[in-house]
Design a protein around this motif. Sequence first.
Motif, short mmCIF file in Angstrom:
data_model
loop_
_atom_site.label_atom_id
_atom_site.label_comp_id
_atom_site.label_asym_id
_atom_site.label_seq_id
_atom_site.Cartn_x
_atom_site.Cartn_y
_atom_site.Cartn_z
N ALA A 516 46.90 40.63 32.66
CA ALA A 516 46.05 39.67 33.36
C ALA A 516 44.63 40.16 33.55
CB ALA A 516 46.67 39.36 34.73
N ARG A 517 44.39 41.42 33.33
CA ARG A 517 43.07 41.97 33.60
C ARG A 517 42.06 41.39 32.62
NH1 ARG A 517 42.74 48.31 34.37
NH2 ARG A 517 41.98 48.16 36.49
N ARG A 518 41.21 40.54 33.11
CA ARG A 518 40.29 39.82 32.23
C ARG A 518 39.00 40.56 31.95
NH1 ARG A 518 39.67 33.95 34.74
NH2 ARG A 518 39.78 35.07 36.72
N SER A 519 38.60 41.45 32.79
CA SER A 519 37.30 42.09 32.63
C SER A 519 37.43 43.61 32.61
CB SER A 519 36.37 41.67 33.77
OG SER A 519 36.95 42.03 35.02
N GLU A 520 38.44 44.05 31.92
CA GLU A 520 38.67 45.50 31.84
C GLU A 520 37.55 46.17 31.05
OE1 GLU A 520 41.58 48.56 29.48
OE2 GLU A 520 41.96 46.41 29.45
N THR A 521 36.99 47.23 31.58
CA THR A 521 36.01 48.03 30.84
C THR A 521 36.74 48.86 29.80
OG1 THR A 521 34.59 48.16 32.79
CG2 THR A 521 34.18 49.74 31.03
N ASN A 530 28.34 42.83 20.66
CA ASN A 530 27.22 42.09 21.24
C ASN A 530 27.30 41.95 22.76
OD1 ASN A 530 26.00 41.52 18.69
ND2 ASN A 530 27.56 39.94 18.37
N LEU A 531 28.52 42.05 23.33
CA LEU A 531 28.67 41.72 24.74
C LEU A 531 29.61 42.69 25.42
CD1 LEU A 531 27.81 39.46 26.80
CD2 LEU A 531 30.02 38.38 26.30
N ILE A 532 29.25 43.08 26.65
CA ILE A 532 30.10 43.90 27.51
C ILE A 532 30.34 43.12 28.80
CG2 ILE A 532 30.24 46.04 28.86
CD1 ILE A 532 28.46 47.37 26.80
N THR A 533 31.60 43.09 29.23
CA THR A 533 31.94 42.41 30.48
C THR A 533 32.39 43.44 31.50
OG1 THR A 533 32.65 40.45 29.25
CG2 THR A 533 33.35 40.62 31.54
N LEU A 534 31.74 43.46 32.65
CA LEU A 534 32.06 44.39 33.72
C LEU A 534 32.45 43.62 34.97
CD1 LEU A 534 29.07 46.90 33.41
CD2 LEU A 534 31.30 47.05 32.31
N ARG A 535 33.35 44.20 35.76
CA ARG A 535 33.68 43.62 37.06
C ARG A 535 33.04 44.49 38.13
NH1 ARG A 535 39.51 41.92 38.86
NH2 ARG A 535 38.60 39.86 38.68
N LEU A 536 32.12 43.91 38.85
CA LEU A 536 31.40 44.63 39.90
C LEU A 536 31.35 43.73 41.12
CD1 LEU A 536 28.45 45.96 37.68
CD2 LEU A 536 30.49 47.21 38.39
N PHE A 565 28.01 39.98 32.67
CA PHE A 565 28.03 39.96 31.20
C PHE A 565 26.72 40.58 30.70
CE2 PHE A 565 30.59 36.49 32.80
CZ PHE A 565 31.78 36.63 32.09
N ILE A 566 26.85 41.67 29.96
CA ILE A 566 25.68 42.44 29.52
C ILE A 566 25.57 42.33 28.00
CG2 ILE A 566 24.68 44.75 29.35
CD1 ILE A 566 26.04 45.47 31.94
N ASP A 567 24.39 41.95 27.54
CA ASP A 567 24.12 41.95 26.10
C ASP A 567 23.85 43.38 25.66
OD1 ASP A 567 24.26 39.14 25.96
OD2 ASP A 567 22.19 38.96 26.65
N VAL A 568 24.55 43.81 24.61
CA VAL A 568 24.39 45.19 24.14
C VAL A 568 23.00 45.34 23.50
CG1 VAL A 568 25.26 46.96 22.58
CG2 VAL A 568 26.85 45.43 23.75
N PRO A 569 22.14 46.18 24.07
CA PRO A 569 20.81 46.39 23.49
C PRO A 569 20.87 47.39 22.35
CG PRO A 569 21.02 47.65 25.51
CD PRO A 569 22.34 46.94 25.32
N LYS A 570 21.46 46.98 21.22
CA LYS A 570 21.80 47.90 20.14
C LYS A 570 20.59 48.59 19.53
CE LYS A 570 23.92 44.60 18.15
NZ LYS A 570 24.77 43.83 17.21
#
Length: 666
Positions: A516-521, A530-536, A565-570
Amino acid sequence: MNFLYPSFLWALGVLAIPVIIHLFNFRRTVKVYFSNNRFLKQVKEATTAKRRLKHYLILASRLLFLFFLVITFCQPIIPAKNQLTNNHTIVLYLDNSQSMSAQMEDKVRGLDAGVTFVRNIVSLFPPDTRYKLITNDFAPFSNSFKTKSEVLDLLTQVRLSPVSRTMQEVLDRVRHQGHAQQQQEVFWISDLQKSTLGIIPKALDSSAQWRLVPIRFASLANIFVDTVYLENPFAASGEKNVLRVKVRNDGKRDVDQLNLKLTINNIQSGAGTIDVPQGGVAETTFDLATGLSGLNEARISFNDFPVSFDNEFFFALNFTDKIKVVEIKKDNIPTPVEKVYGNKQVFTYQGFAVSNFNYNELAQADLVVVNGLNTVDPSLTNALLDYINKGGTLLLAPGTQPDVNNLKNLAQVPGLNSVPKAEPLELDRPDFSNPFFENVFEEKSTSLAMPKAARLLDLGGDRSAILKFKNDQAFLSLFNRGGKLYILATALESDFTDFHQHALFVPVMYRIAASARRSETKPYYTLRENLITLRLDSVNDDVPLKLVGKEEVIPGQRKVADRVFIDVPKFSVEQGFYDVVSQGDTVDLIAFNLNKEESLMEQYTGEEVKAMAGGGENISIFTATSSGAFSNEIKERYLGTPLWKYALLLALLFILAEILLIRFMK
């Protein structure tokens, strides 16, 4: 053959001088007195024939010497295949991905060779030529054409980039920045790596001239970490765990006794050796000791030469994010669900009586458990359906007298029916091949004692149920509805089942919560994502998060409820660790690695790329394998092949022949 200075051919008139000297020999006559004319006549006849031959040979040597000397100053050349034109625009694509750190046959780094190639190109064309330098970073300087001096200055700033580009991405960049009024020449300097070049277009733009400059490496084999993962990814901080590491061999020979080292927070925590077969993958494990908590920087390292850019693999061992569980029950009496999710190091549990439930709690929950309700009112049903459709996870455990028609509105399972209470039946042993049970059981015993249950719901003959009765009827089923819907066939009451008292209950419930963990790092990200999802939970919406590593970066981001939701600054980050900082506090840790495809070193040849790109006449290939060879090849193509050295050599050869004739021919 052409001459760079044909006007100097008038100097061929000097060829008359040796002829004149030969025809008019102005030497003084010398009288020789001899007693017998008969003997003198014989000597004269013999020496005159030899002298005549010698003079002719000397004359020929002098004429050829002067001829080739004049030709030398005319500078003969074989005409160039490609002509230099004024007002030319040149596009230079220089691949600076990490694979370009490998060495060519002359032991020069691929990127260094590529930079030298660019220098040779810009030094060849006329001063008014304009250049556009494109690298994998797609840096701002690649948006406009530059002068020769500006390009040479930019070359000093080119470094290896963590970004890899497909051929189509570069072509789109060239086309987007192109000038339709001018015919362009595009020099494509790359290692033509098969794994990153992507799909090659069937035809390249016919209005441009494409010059492929392959960077060919010596025969290389490469070892790299394919992936790492925890055997129990949801273990609480401080608990013992096992780290599994998969290592891949891209070479054509077996690698024996490769030394791997595990470092956590800059302290070596483990070491081992592994044998990796050619073209294969091998796996090894490291035991993680107890006491590990919080944010932890971990890396796997080894020695592999000559390809060393991927000899380290970075990942984060974070034990801060808890799974949020919300239980909706008929009253405030403690339930088995509350007990199993009472581990506060892993879960944040909240239980609500259905009569006192705030629907806003759904947005914050990873897992919602509807436990012991015979009916669900329409407003709650709609809220739960919306929650599932948005990716939430719901576990439905019915009451002791479920209203099936009412529950169908929530479950939306057409085959759902009620079953009269009967004698409890024993559950069949789990299907260990089901991914749901992966890493749940250390020993997969066929004699495992199983719980019993009295079935209240018929789940529609689910053949892929997670748990079944021995009569093959479903006990616990999973239905995908955008999110996940788990349904139990019985109530979690002692009169109906002992499942909640059985040893199987805890791992099953933990696995449901884990799914169920939707925003697991994740332990690590690649720079291709392209995208990182964090729960804070406690983040100020007005203050952006920062990524602090080798450099400090403020990425593009947006906040929805407790998720960021963080856009990866590649283009700004490199492989390694970055702290997620909010208002001066480190709230998370992220590890970045290179794209795995970058470590696959197999290359296309220039001929293969040309054939796949249509093989048009506007595509040509440079075959040089070193900086010096490329310099000569590009001069031959654009300036022609100079022959003056050969003419000078022949001139010297004939003057030497004249000296030898005079000295040794009597």
